[in-house]
Design a protein around this motif. Structure first.
Motif, PDB file in Angstrom:
ATOM      1  N   ASP A   1      16.236 -23.185  20.131  1.00  0.00           N
ATOM      2  CA  ASP A   1      15.824 -23.679  18.809  1.00  0.00           C
ATOM      3  C   ASP A   1      14.566 -24.533  18.912  1.00  0.00           C
ATOM      4  O   ASP A   1      13.641 -24.406  18.088  1.00  0.00           O
ATOM      5  N   GLU A   2      14.520 -25.417  19.899  1.00  0.00           N
ATOM      6  CA  GLU A   2      13.333 -26.262  20.083  1.00  0.00           C
ATOM      7  C   GLU A   2      12.106 -25.420  20.406  1.00  0.00           C
ATOM      8  O   GLU A   2      11.007 -25.692  19.909  1.00  0.00           O
ATOM      9  N   MET A   3      12.274 -24.388  21.236  1.00  0.00           N
ATOM     10  CA  MET A   3      11.155 -23.517  21.582  1.00  0.00           C
ATOM     11  C   MET A   3      10.637 -22.791  20.351  1.00  0.00           C
ATOM     12  O   MET A   3       9.421 -22.684  20.149  1.00  0.00           O
ATOM     13  N   LYS A   4      11.539 -22.310  19.523  1.00  0.00           N
ATOM     14  CA  LYS A   4      11.121 -21.619  18.292  1.00  0.00           C
ATOM     15  C   LYS A   4      10.343 -22.551  17.372  1.00  0.00           C
ATOM     16  O   LYS A   4       9.315 -22.173  16.808  1.00  0.00           O
ATOM     17  N   ARG A   5      10.825 -23.786  17.237  1.00  0.00           N
ATOM     18  CA  ARG A   5      10.133 -24.754  16.392  1.00  0.00           C
ATOM     19  C   ARG A   5       8.747 -25.084  16.942  1.00  0.00           C
ATOM     20  O   ARG A   5       7.767 -25.202  16.189  1.00  0.00           O
ATOM     21  N   LEU A   6       8.678 -25.239  18.255  1.00  0.00           N
ATOM     22  CA  LEU A   6       7.406 -25.571  18.898  1.00  0.00           C
ATOM     23  C   LEU A   6       6.394 -24.441  18.730  1.00  0.00           C
ATOM     24  O   LEU A   6       5.243 -24.682  18.346  1.00  0.00           O
ATOM     25  N   VAL A   7       6.826 -23.209  19.032  1.00  0.00           N
ATOM     26  CA  VAL A   7       5.916 -22.070  18.910  1.00  0.00           C
ATOM     27  C   VAL A   7       5.430 -21.907  17.483  1.00  0.00           C
ATOM     28  O   VAL A   7       4.231 -21.695  17.226  1.00  0.00           O
ATOM     29  N   SER A   8       6.346 -22.010  16.523  1.00  0.00           N
ATOM     30  CA  SER A   8       5.975 -21.873  15.100  1.00  0.00           C
ATOM     31  C   SER A   8       4.969 -22.943  14.688  1.00  0.00           C
ATOM     32  O   SER A   8       3.992 -22.660  13.991  1.00  0.00           O
ATOM     33  N   ALA A   9       5.205 -24.175  15.148  1.00  0.00           N
ATOM     34  CA  ALA A   9       4.320 -25.284  14.781  1.00  0.00           C
ATOM     35  C   ALA A   9       2.924 -25.108  15.399  1.00  0.00           C
ATOM     36  O   ALA A   9       1.916 -25.417  14.756  1.00  0.00           O
ATOM     37  N   ILE A  10       2.883 -24.611  16.638  1.00  0.00           N
ATOM     38  CA  ILE A  10       1.582 -24.382  17.277  1.00  0.00           C
ATOM     39  C   ILE A  10       0.804 -23.308  16.537  1.00  0.00           C
ATOM     40  O   ILE A  10      -0.407 -23.449  16.292  1.00  0.00           O
ATOM     41  N   ILE A  11       1.485 -22.245  16.131  1.00  0.00           N
ATOM     42  CA  ILE A  11       0.819 -21.169  15.387  1.00  0.00           C
ATOM     43  C   ILE A  11       0.259 -21.711  14.063  1.00  0.00           C
ATOM     44  O   ILE A  11      -0.884 -21.437  13.685  1.00  0.00           O
ATOM     45  N   LEU A  12       1.081 -22.507  13.343  1.00  0.00           N
ATOM     46  CA  LEU A  12       0.636 -23.077  12.070  1.00  0.00           C
ATOM     47  C   LEU A  12      -0.516 -24.052  12.280  1.00  0.00           C
ATOM     48  O   LEU A  12      -1.451 -24.123  11.463  1.00  0.00           O
TER      49      LEU A  12
ATOM     50  N   THR B   1      -4.616 -30.734  21.905  1.00  0.00           N
ATOM     51  CA  THR B   1      -5.314 -30.479  23.165  1.00  0.00           C
ATOM     52  C   THR B   1      -6.319 -31.594  23.431  1.00  0.00           C
ATOM     53  O   THR B   1      -7.156 -31.916  22.578  1.00  0.00           O
ATOM     54  N   GLY B   2      -6.214 -32.217  24.596  1.00  0.00           N
ATOM     55  CA  GLY B   2      -7.120 -33.303  24.957  1.00  0.00           C
ATOM     56  C   GLY B   2      -6.749 -34.653  24.367  1.00  0.00           C
ATOM     57  O   GLY B   2      -7.500 -35.622  24.488  1.00  0.00           O
ATOM     58  N   ASN B   3      -5.585 -34.728  23.733  1.00  0.00           N
ATOM     59  CA  ASN B   3      -5.197 -35.963  23.036  1.00  0.00           C
ATOM     60  C   ASN B   3      -3.728 -36.260  23.335  1.00  0.00           C
ATOM     61  O   ASN B   3      -2.826 -35.665  22.740  1.00  0.00           O
ATOM     62  N   GLU B   4      -3.471 -37.189  24.259  1.00  0.00           N
ATOM     63  CA  GLU B   4      -2.099 -37.490  24.650  1.00  0.00           C
ATOM     64  C   GLU B   4      -1.288 -38.020  23.474  1.00  0.00           C
ATOM     65  O   GLU B   4      -0.153 -37.571  23.233  1.00  0.00           O
ATOM     66  N   ARG B   5      -1.838 -38.973  22.727  1.00  0.00           N
ATOM     67  CA  ARG B   5      -1.120 -39.522  21.581  1.00  0.00           C
ATOM     68  C   ARG B   5      -0.889 -38.444  20.533  1.00  0.00           C
ATOM     69  O   ARG B   5       0.180 -38.370  19.922  1.00  0.00           O
ATOM     70  N   GLY B   6      -1.873 -37.573  20.364  1.00  0.00           N
ATOM     71  CA  GLY B   6      -1.720 -36.479  19.411  1.00  0.00           C
ATOM     72  C   GLY B   6      -0.603 -35.534  19.828  1.00  0.00           C
ATOM     73  O   GLY B   6       0.157 -35.036  18.980  1.00  0.00           O
ATOM     74  N   ALA B   7      -0.464 -35.292  21.155  1.00  0.00           N
ATOM     75  CA  ALA B   7       0.586 -34.408  21.660  1.00  0.00           C
ATOM     76  C   ALA B   7       1.960 -35.034  21.435  1.00  0.00           C
ATOM     77  O   ALA B   7       2.919 -34.353  21.022  1.00  0.00           O
ATOM     78  N   ILE B   8       2.075 -36.336  21.682  1.00  0.00           N
ATOM     79  CA  ILE B   8       3.352 -37.033  21.492  1.00  0.00           C
ATOM     80  C   ILE B   8       3.743 -37.033  20.018  1.00  0.00           C
ATOM     81  O   ILE B   8       4.896 -36.751  19.660  1.00  0.00           O
ATOM     82  N   ASN B   9       2.782 -37.344  19.129  1.00  0.00           N
ATOM     83  CA  ASN B   9       3.054 -37.356  17.691  1.00  0.00           C
ATOM     84  C   ASN B   9       3.458 -35.970  17.198  1.00  0.00           C
ATOM     85  O   ASN B   9       4.346 -35.839  16.339  1.00  0.00           O
ATOM     86  N   PHE B  10       2.816 -34.956  17.746  1.00  0.00           N
ATOM     87  CA  PHE B  10       3.105 -33.568  17.370  1.00  0.00           C
ATOM     88  C   PHE B  10       4.560 -33.229  17.671  1.00  0.00           C
ATOM     89  O   PHE B  10       5.270 -32.643  16.837  1.00  0.00           O
ATOM     90  N   LEU B  11       5.026 -33.626  18.832  1.00  0.00           N
ATOM     91  CA  LEU B  11       6.408 -33.347  19.228  1.00  0.00           C
ATOM     92  C   LEU B  11       7.393 -34.180  18.415  1.00  0.00           C
ATOM     93  O   LEU B  11       8.473 -33.686  18.029  1.00  0.00           O
ATOM     94  N   GLN B  12       7.036 -35.425  18.136  1.00  0.00           N
ATOM     95  CA  GLN B  12       7.929 -36.276  17.363  1.00  0.00           C
ATOM     96  C   GLN B  12       8.138 -35.729  15.956  1.00  0.00           C
ATOM     97  O   GLN B  12       9.251 -35.781  15.411  1.00  0.00           O
ATOM     98  N   LYS B  13       7.087 -35.182  15.346  1.00  0.00           N
ATOM     99  CA  LYS B  13       7.204 -34.595  14.010  1.00  0.00           C
ATOM    100  C   LYS B  13       8.107 -33.368  14.013  1.00  0.00           C
ATOM    101  O   LYS B  13       8.691 -33.008  12.988  1.00  0.00           O
ATOM    102  N   LEU B  14       8.225 -32.729  15.195  1.00  0.00           N
ATOM    103  CA  LEU B  14       9.100 -31.559  15.322  1.00  0.00           C
ATOM    104  C   LEU B  14      10.511 -31.959  15.731  1.00  0.00           C
ATOM    105  O   LEU B  14      11.364 -31.096  15.951  1.00  0.00           O
ATOM    106  N   ASP B  15      10.739 -33.287  15.834  1.00  0.00           N
ATOM    107  CA  ASP B  15      12.032 -33.816  16.252  1.00  0.00           C
ATOM    108  C   ASP B  15      12.389 -33.332  17.658  1.00  0.00           C
ATOM    109  O   ASP B  15      13.545 -33.017  17.945  1.00  0.00           O
ATOM    110  N   ILE B  16      11.373 -33.275  18.538  1.00  0.00           N
ATOM    111  CA  ILE B  16      11.574 -32.905  19.935  1.00  0.00           C
ATOM    112  C   ILE B  16      11.292 -34.145  20.787  1.00  0.00           C
ATOM    113  O   ILE B  16      10.163 -34.649  20.811  1.00  0.00           O
ATOM    114  N   ASP B  17      12.323 -34.663  21.426  1.00  0.00           N
ATOM    115  CA  ASP B  17      12.163 -35.848  22.260  1.00  0.00           C
ATOM    116  C   ASP B  17      11.313 -35.518  23.483  1.00  0.00           C
ATOM    117  O   ASP B  17      11.428 -34.440  24.069  1.00  0.00           O
TER     118      ASP B  17
END
Length: 258
Positions: A246-257, A213-229
């Motif tokens: 599948d991508e939504m499940k990975r994203l939601v799980s990663a946000i919770i963690l 949140t508030g960090n564009e590079r952080g958001a991009i890196n977060f998605l790349q680590k989840l293998d979400i283009d």
């Protein structure tokens, strides 16, 4: 309560249909007011009725004075009017006035038609919007107007009445809208259908994501680590609605963690 409310709308519908001449519509200039007026306009078109519509930020005495000088005999207020019963009664005493609103009511003797769920003990804060009130009115006029239930849902969302689903009459209206609306679980973030996915995460405040949140590079890196283009094959930025299950499940799980 709901039965009496619908009876009140039915009586109002009969009186509105029985009016003659062009109908003057004034509505609130916000999402709920615009959708409320849209539903009414669509219903009037099916009746081959003429109308003139204006949208206002607030209902002032100056506006009422201008309306009083117009030739239209019937004036309909949507998403406003309940808090101005005294001025409306005084200034438009020679008009046929209809008010379909859900805001707080200013107690004052009123000779026109005034339908507000609050008068029937119905929760109007998150149970029904003005668009919902007008939708139920239009549905009573002709069941074919059920096709505009989705507009009432948009009005309710615009008035912040949705939170993990709908309650009250909004829930019933949503059932009418299911032919045109798909309901599915997802992240409660703004811009899921309009903004690039990484920008949605960057600007996410209701769901605060540390380092994202508030960090564009952080958001991009977060998605790349989840293998979400962050981009589709056509080069356009991917949006939240474009994610696979599948991508939504990975994203939601990663946000919770996170």
């Amino acid at each position: 309560m709901e039965e009496e409310f619908l009876m009140g709308l039915s009586e109002a519908a009969d009186k509105l249909v029985a009016t003659k001449g062009t109908i003057r519509i004034l509505s609130h200039a916000d999402c709920d007011g615009i959708t409320a007026a849209s539903i009414l306009i669509k219903a009037l078109k099916k009746l081959n009725r003429d109308f003139v519509v204006s949208f206002v930020r607030s209902l002032t005495v100056d506006i009422l004075n201008k309306i009083s000088l117009e030739d239209y005999k019937t004036v309909v207020f949507t998403d406003l009017g309940s808090g101005n019963l005294d001025n409306i009664s005084r200034v438009l005493n020679e008009k046929n006035v209809f008010i379909f609103d859900h805001h707080q009511i200013r107690d004052f003797p009123f000779n026109g038609v005034h339908v507000n769920p609050l008068n029937y003990g119905i929760n109007a804060e998150n149970g029904i919007s003005a668009a919902g009130v007008v939708y139920l009115l239009a549905k009573i006029i002709d069941t074919i107007n059920k096709e505009n239930a989705y507009l009432a849902i948009i009005g309710a969302i615009g008035d912040m009445q949705e939170y993990k689903g709908f309650t009250g009459l909004n829930k019933l209206i949503l059932e009418d809208a299911m032919d045109l609306i798909e309901v599915k679980l997802g992240l409660r973030v703004f811009g899921s259908q309009t903004r690039p996915l990484h920008k949605v995460l960057e600007y996410s405040t209701e769901i605060f994501i540390p380092g994202v949140t508030g960090n564009e590079r952080g958001a991009i890196n977060f998605l790349q680590k989840l293998d979400i283009d962050i981009q589709e094959k056509n080069g356009k930025y991917k949006k939240l609605v474009n994610l696979s299950i599948d991508e939504m499940k990975r994203l939601v799980s990663a946000i919770i963690l996170k």
